[in-house]
Scaffold this motif. Structure first.
Motif, PDB file in Angstrom:
ATOM      1  N   GLU A  93       0.831  -1.195   0.000  1.00 54.11           N
ATOM      2  CA  GLU A  93       0.000   0.000   0.000  1.00 54.11           C
ATOM      3  C   GLU A  93       0.875   1.259   0.000  1.00 54.11           C
ATOM      4  O   GLU A  93       0.626   2.210  -0.751  1.00 54.11           O
ATOM      5  CB  GLU A  93      -0.911  -0.020   1.221  1.00 54.11           C
ATOM      6  N   ALA A  94       1.916   1.260   0.829  1.00 53.80           N
ATOM      7  CA  ALA A  94       2.838   2.402   0.865  1.00 53.80           C
ATOM      8  C   ALA A  94       3.557   2.571  -0.469  1.00 53.80           C
ATOM      9  O   ALA A  94       3.746   3.693  -0.955  1.00 53.80           O
ATOM     10  CB  ALA A  94       3.848   2.225   1.998  1.00 53.80           C
ATOM     11  N   VAL A  95       3.966   1.455  -1.076  1.00 52.65           N
ATOM     12  CA  VAL A  95       4.624   1.510  -2.388  1.00 52.65           C
ATOM     13  C   VAL A  95       3.665   2.077  -3.430  1.00 52.65           C
ATOM     14  O   VAL A  95       4.053   2.892  -4.289  1.00 52.65           O
ATOM     15  CB  VAL A  95       5.122   0.108  -2.798  1.00 52.65           C
ATOM     16  N   ALA A  96       2.402   1.665  -3.372  1.00 51.00           N
ATOM     17  CA  ALA A  96       1.409   2.151  -4.337  1.00 51.00           C
ATOM     18  C   ALA A  96       1.212   3.657  -4.209  1.00 51.00           C
ATOM     19  O   ALA A  96       1.144   4.378  -5.218  1.00 51.00           O
ATOM     20  CB  ALA A  96       0.084   1.425  -4.132  1.00 51.00           C
ATOM     21  N   TYR A  97       1.112   4.152  -2.980  1.00 45.24           N
ATOM     22  CA  TYR A  97       0.978   5.594  -2.783  1.00 45.24           C
ATOM     23  C   TYR A  97       2.212   6.335  -3.286  1.00 45.24           C
ATOM     24  O   TYR A  97       2.117   7.418  -3.882  1.00 45.24           O
ATOM     25  CB  TYR A  97       0.730   5.917  -1.308  1.00 45.24           C
ATOM     26  N   ALA A  98       3.385   5.743  -3.033  1.00 47.53           N
ATOM     27  CA  ALA A  98       4.621   6.385  -3.488  1.00 47.53           C
ATOM     28  C   ALA A  98       4.670   6.435  -5.012  1.00 47.53           C
ATOM     29  O   ALA A  98       5.002   7.473  -5.605  1.00 47.53           O
ATOM     30  CB  ALA A  98       5.824   5.616  -2.941  1.00 47.53           C
ATOM     31  N   TRP A  99       4.335   5.326  -5.660  1.00 43.77           N
ATOM     32  CA  TRP A  99       4.354   5.284  -7.128  1.00 43.77           C
ATOM     33  C   TRP A  99       3.329   6.244  -7.703  1.00 43.77           C
ATOM     34  O   TRP A  99       3.606   6.973  -8.663  1.00 43.77           O
ATOM     35  CB  TRP A  99       4.107   3.866  -7.603  1.00 43.77           C
ATOM     36  N   ASP A 100       2.144   6.278  -7.120  1.00 46.03           N
ATOM     37  CA  ASP A 100       1.088   7.162  -7.594  1.00 46.03           C
ATOM     38  C   ASP A 100       1.528   8.625  -7.512  1.00 46.03           C
ATOM     39  O   ASP A 100       1.243   9.422  -8.413  1.00 46.03           O
ATOM     40  CB  ASP A 100      -0.179   6.943  -6.761  1.00 46.03           C
ATOM     41  N   ALA A 101       2.218   8.969  -6.434  1.00 50.32           N
ATOM     42  CA  ALA A 101       2.679  10.352  -6.266  1.00 50.32           C
ATOM     43  C   ALA A 101       3.823  10.678  -7.217  1.00 50.32           C
ATOM     44  O   ALA A 101       3.848  11.753  -7.835  1.00 50.32           O
ATOM     45  CB  ALA A 101       3.112  10.580  -4.820  1.00 50.32           C
ATOM     46  N   MET A 102       4.768   9.748  -7.365  1.00 55.91           N
ATOM     47  CA  MET A 102       5.961  10.040  -8.157  1.00 55.91           C
ATOM     48  C   MET A 102       5.690  10.032  -9.656  1.00 55.91           C
ATOM     49  O   MET A 102       6.245  10.848 -10.400  1.00 55.91           O
ATOM     50  CB  MET A 102       7.081   9.053  -7.800  1.00 55.91           C
ATOM     51  N   LYS A 103       4.821   9.120 -10.111  1.00 55.37           N
ATOM     52  CA  LYS A 103       4.586   9.051 -11.558  1.00 55.37           C
ATOM     53  C   LYS A 103       3.793  10.247 -12.064  1.00 55.37           C
ATOM     54  O   LYS A 103       3.732  10.493 -13.278  1.00 55.37           O
ATOM     55  CB  LYS A 103       3.876   7.751 -11.935  1.00 55.37           C
ATOM     56  N   GLY A 104       3.198  11.003 -11.156  1.00 57.36           N
ATOM     57  CA  GLY A 104       2.491  12.214 -11.553  1.00 57.36           C
ATOM     58  C   GLY A 104       3.409  13.398 -11.821  1.00 57.36           C
ATOM     59  O   GLY A 104       2.941  14.459 -12.246  1.00 57.36           O
ATOM     60  N   ILE A 105       4.698  13.211 -11.566  1.00 63.17           N
ATOM     61  CA  ILE A 105       5.674  14.277 -11.785  1.00 63.17           C
ATOM     62  C   ILE A 105       6.458  13.959 -13.061  1.00 63.17           C
ATOM     63  O   ILE A 105       7.175  12.959 -13.124  1.00 63.17           O
ATOM     64  CB  ILE A 105       6.633  14.399 -10.589  1.00 63.17           C
ATOM     65  N   PRO A 106       6.337  14.778 -14.111  1.00 64.32           N
ATOM     66  CA  PRO A 106       7.045  14.477 -15.366  1.00 64.32           C
ATOM     67  C   PRO A 106       8.552  14.650 -15.205  1.00 64.32           C
ATOM     68  O   PRO A 106       9.013  15.433 -14.362  1.00 64.32           O
ATOM     69  CB  PRO A 106       6.471  15.512 -16.340  1.00 64.32           C
ATOM     70  N   GLU A 107       9.296  13.916 -15.992  1.00 60.11           N
ATOM     71  CA  GLU A 107      10.752  14.067 -15.946  1.00 60.11           C
ATOM     72  C   GLU A 107      11.195  15.360 -16.609  1.00 60.11           C
ATOM     73  O   GLU A 107      12.205  15.944 -16.223  1.00 60.11           O
ATOM     74  CB  GLU A 107      11.424  12.868 -16.620  1.00 60.11           C
ATOM     75  N   SER A 108      10.434  15.798 -17.612  1.00 58.51           N
ATOM     76  CA  SER A 108      10.830  17.013 -18.338  1.00 58.51           C
ATOM     77  C   SER A 108       9.604  17.662 -18.959  1.00 58.51           C
ATOM     78  O   SER A 108       8.543  17.044 -19.068  1.00 58.51           O
ATOM     79  CB  SER A 108      11.857  16.685 -19.416  1.00 58.51           C
ATOM     80  N   ALA A 109       9.750  18.919 -19.357  1.00 58.47           N
ATOM     81  CA  ALA A 109       8.657  19.647 -20.012  1.00 58.47           C
ATOM     82  C   ALA A 109       9.251  20.750 -20.888  1.00 58.47           C
ATOM     83  O   ALA A 109      10.298  21.325 -20.572  1.00 58.47           O
ATOM     84  CB  ALA A 109       7.709  20.244 -18.971  1.00 58.47           C
ATOM     85  N   ARG A 110       8.608  21.036 -22.001  1.00 56.16           N
ATOM     86  CA  ARG A 110       8.942  22.186 -22.848  1.00 56.16           C
ATOM     87  C   ARG A 110       7.950  23.301 -22.494  1.00 56.16           C
ATOM     88  O   ARG A 110       6.741  23.138 -22.599  1.00 56.16           O
ATOM     89  CB  ARG A 110       8.842  21.799 -24.326  1.00 56.16           C
ATOM     90  N   TRP A 111       8.485  24.416 -22.069  1.00 60.65           N
ATOM     91  CA  TRP A 111       7.677  25.560 -21.597  1.00 60.65           C
ATOM     92  C   TRP A 111       7.749  26.676 -22.622  1.00 60.65           C
ATOM     93  O   TRP A 111       8.831  27.153 -22.953  1.00 60.65           O
ATOM     94  CB  TRP A 111       8.214  26.011 -20.244  1.00 60.65           C
ATOM     95  N   GLU A 112       6.604  27.064 -23.183  1.00 60.44           N
ATOM     96  CA  GLU A 112       6.562  28.145 -24.167  1.00 60.44           C
ATOM     97  C   GLU A 112       5.553  29.194 -23.723  1.00 60.44           C
ATOM     98  O   GLU A 112       4.378  28.895 -23.541  1.00 60.44           O
ATOM     99  CB  GLU A 112       6.168  27.606 -25.546  1.00 60.44           C
ATOM    100  N   LYS A 113       6.023  30.407 -23.587  1.00 57.33           N
ATOM    101  CA  LYS A 113       5.146  31.515 -23.193  1.00 57.33           C
ATOM    102  C   LYS A 113       5.027  32.496 -24.357  1.00 57.33           C
ATOM    103  O   LYS A 113       6.028  33.077 -24.795  1.00 57.33           O
ATOM    104  CB  LYS A 113       5.702  32.231 -21.965  1.00 57.33           C
ATOM    105  N   PRO A 114       3.814  32.685 -24.900  1.00 55.54           N
ATOM    106  CA  PRO A 114       3.634  33.614 -26.027  1.00 55.54           C
ATOM    107  C   PRO A 114       4.076  35.026 -25.664  1.00 55.54           C
ATOM    108  O   PRO A 114       3.894  35.485 -24.533  1.00 55.54           O
ATOM    109  CB  PRO A 114       2.139  33.550 -26.305  1.00 55.54           C
ATOM    110  N   GLN A 115       4.633  35.745 -26.667  1.00 59.05           N
ATOM    111  CA  GLN A 115       5.120  37.119 -26.458  1.00 59.05           C
ATOM    112  C   GLN A 115       4.477  38.089 -27.441  1.00 59.05           C
ATOM    113  O   GLN A 115       5.081  39.099 -27.809  1.00 59.05           O
ATOM    114  CB  GLN A 115       6.644  37.155 -26.655  1.00 59.05           C
ATOM    115  N   GLY A 116       3.274  37.776 -27.900  1.00 60.49           N
ATOM    116  CA  GLY A 116       2.654  38.645 -28.896  1.00 60.49           C
ATOM    117  C   GLY A 116       3.379  38.543 -30.217  1.00 60.49           C
ATOM    118  O   GLY A 116       3.569  37.454 -30.767  1.00 60.49           O
TER     119      GLY A 116
END
Length: 556
Positions: free
Chosen positions: A160-183
């Motif tokens: 049960e503890a492992v399941a909660y840990a996996w559920d929490a950790m897999k929700g965090i992506p390893e990486s992301a591309r962040w793009e903010k429009p500048q008009g």
């Protein structure tokens, strides 16, 4: 090169892990580890007693960093010395080695760590018959309870503890591309990385009465989230923890990881080591089960660590009315008898009006209810072999002595008596002591009296019962609260009371479910919201504070 990898272990157990994550959200019944001993390998069931005896009188071999002395002293509550010795490591050398190994364990990644943890649990499950024997002869639990609670039920809580840990950790992506429009300008573009980083070394301080059930949640929650773990068992219950550490070390070595990532640090009653460990600046997570005095000390002094405690409380039942007196008293008789009340969930305080309660057969007086409970308990324990199996043995001499000390606290409704075990004549076996006290004598029943001691408390009314229970629960805390009533409005009051004092509630239990039992994946054990415990086994909060997320970012 290792024969397998952490990733391969995750793939091997992936369907089990995914099911566990599903069930912690649905809270339905599920148990992957059978509590039926017949489901286990016949040869392991038959040899379990002999395998346990073969461990006695020997030195228990583990991977130990710079051993300094041998620790011994375990004695079975069934009346004999275990005679097993264990190496105690040099604490500075151990924590340095564990800290050095942490980056390697961290870099295995969430998936790999979860795979390793699940493989450890799988192997522990295969040796459940032996673990049951070791729990029986260190905690004093009866054999069937020691097998079920000490092996499959403990493994359930670990997964049960492992399941909660996996559920929490897999929700965090390893990486992301962040793009903010500048008009009209080119957008701002960044690449971001997110690292799950363990806090540091975890310390799990075990208890004598449930050496695996109370150890596995913290052990596997810390290990799955990347923290190396020191297991510090109670001096009277080292063997089940040592077996657990041995299995963990074998799995770690097989996948090419340092065995010291899970290490045993045993000590003795005469030379305790827990405070020194708890204040070590490298220790960043602590799990503790035991007395309120030491739990409070840890919370107040181990400031460098996240501290999760389960302490003492006054578990309570309020009786307003019942639909089946015989079924209720039979249920309560089992509740008070199971493992001689040596459970953190066993009821101590039973409140009911002094002018009696309503039943389908009419109103019965307080004394009539008291006699009915005493009769049900005596009848339940009339078969000595069954009684010894249910009662188990008293783990410590201090608990047995407490029975004598408590006799003077009230009028005896049912006296405690000693029983002789057919196979272990030196076993410490005592039946429950039930006392009658007045609701005004709050000092008597508002202190935890660990062991087979309970109080029937005569109150002015159900409202008075609720008032007194509320006061005691707010002051002392509890893990369980029971309520009996045939009135819907009263049951609603019970729900409000439970939420106010933050205690798990069971209503009208009169069948095969008992207030002092909880089911992994469905029941939360403790709430973390009252003085009896600052954490719940198991919820998201129990795991997410064991790691942090460190991000990095750079322009593309």
């Amino acid at each position: 090169m290792s024969a397998t990898t952490p990733k391969a272990l995750f793939e091997r157990h992936q369907s089990l892990i995914e099911k566990a994550v599903e069930v912690i959200h649905t809270r339905e019944y599920w148990s992957p580890y059978s509590e039926n001993m017949k489901k286990y390998a016949e040869d392991k069931v038959k040899s379990a007693s002999a395998d346990f005896k073969a461990l006695c009188g020997q030195h228990f071999e583990l991977e130990t960093i710079k051993p300094t002395q041998k620790v011994t002293g375990e004695r079975s509550p069934y009346g004999f010395e275990l005679g097993i010795s264990y190496d105690q490591p040099d604490l500075n050398a151990l924590t340095e080695a564990m800290e050095a190994a942490l980056p390697q364990w961290r870099d295995v990644g969430a998936q790999g760590r979860v795979g390793v943890c699940t493989e450890i649990l799988h192997r522990l499950n295969e040796m459940s018959p032996l673990i049951g024997q070791t729990v029986m002869h260190t905690s004093g639990q009866g054999l069937m309870m020691a097998f079920q609670a000490g092996a499959p039920h403990a493994q359930d809580r670990g997964l049960e503890a492992v399941a909660y840990a996996w559920d929490a950790m897999k929700g965090i992506p390893e990486s992301a591309r962040w793009e903010k429009p500048q008009g009209k300008m080119d957008p701002l573009v960044m690449d971001k990385k997110f690292h799950i980083v363990p806090r540091g070394i975890g310390l799990v301080v075990g208890c004598s009465t449930f050496p695996t059930w109370n150890t596995y949640p913290g052990l596997f929650a810390s290990l799955a989230t990347g923290n190396p773990v020191i297991v510090k068992p109670h001096p009277g219950s080292i063997l089940p923890a040592a077996l657990t550490v041995k299995v963990a070390q074998e799995v770690l070595k097989e996948v090419g990881l340092p065995a010291c990532l899970v290490s045993l640090v045993p000590d003795t009653q005469a030379e305790p080591i827990t405070k020194e460990l708890a204040l070590n600046p490298k220790v960043k997570v602590i799990d503790f089960t035991g007395s309120s005095a030491f739990g409070n000390w840890l919370e107040e002094n181990a400031r460098q660590a996240r501290v999760f405690t389960e302490k003492a409380g006054v578990n309570s039942i309020i009786i307003d009315s019942v639909s089946d007196l015989k079924a209720v008293t039979k249920n309560l008789a089992f509740t008070l008898s199971l493992y001689s009340g040596q459970m953190c969930t066993t009821t101590q305080a039973i409140y009911l009006p002094k002018d009696g309660i309503n039943t389908p057969e009419g109103k019965i007086s307080f004394d009539e209810f008291a006699q009915a409970l005493a009769t049900a308990t005596s009848k339940f324990l009339s078969d000595n072999d069954r009684a010894c199996m249910v009662l188990g043995a008293i783990q410590s001499e201090a608990t047995a002595a407490r029975i004598d000390e408590c006799r003077k606290l009230g009028e005896i409704v049912l006296d405690s008596e000693q029983r002789e075990h057919a196979h272990f004549p030196e076993a410490r076996i005592h039946t429950p002591l039930i006392l009658k006290v007045d609701g005004k004598d709050k000092a008597t029943y508002s202190e935890e009296r660990f062991g087979p001691v309970s109080f029937l408390i005569a109150t002015e009314s159900t409202d008075d019962s609720i008032r007194l229970a509320r006061e005691v629960l707010n002051e002392q805390g509890a893990i369980t609260l029971g309520f009996y009533s045939t009135d819907a409005d009263r049951l609603n009051q019970a729900e409000e009371l439970a939420m106010d004092v933050k205690v798990a509630l069971s209503n009208n239990l009169d069948g095969g479910v008992f207030v002092n039992q909880s089911a992994a994946f469905s029941d939360f054990h403790a709430t973390g919201g009252n003085p009896a415990a600052n954490a719940s086994l198991t919820d998201t909060a129990f795991v997410v504070n064991r790691f942090v997320v460190v991000q990095s970012r750079r322009h593309v």
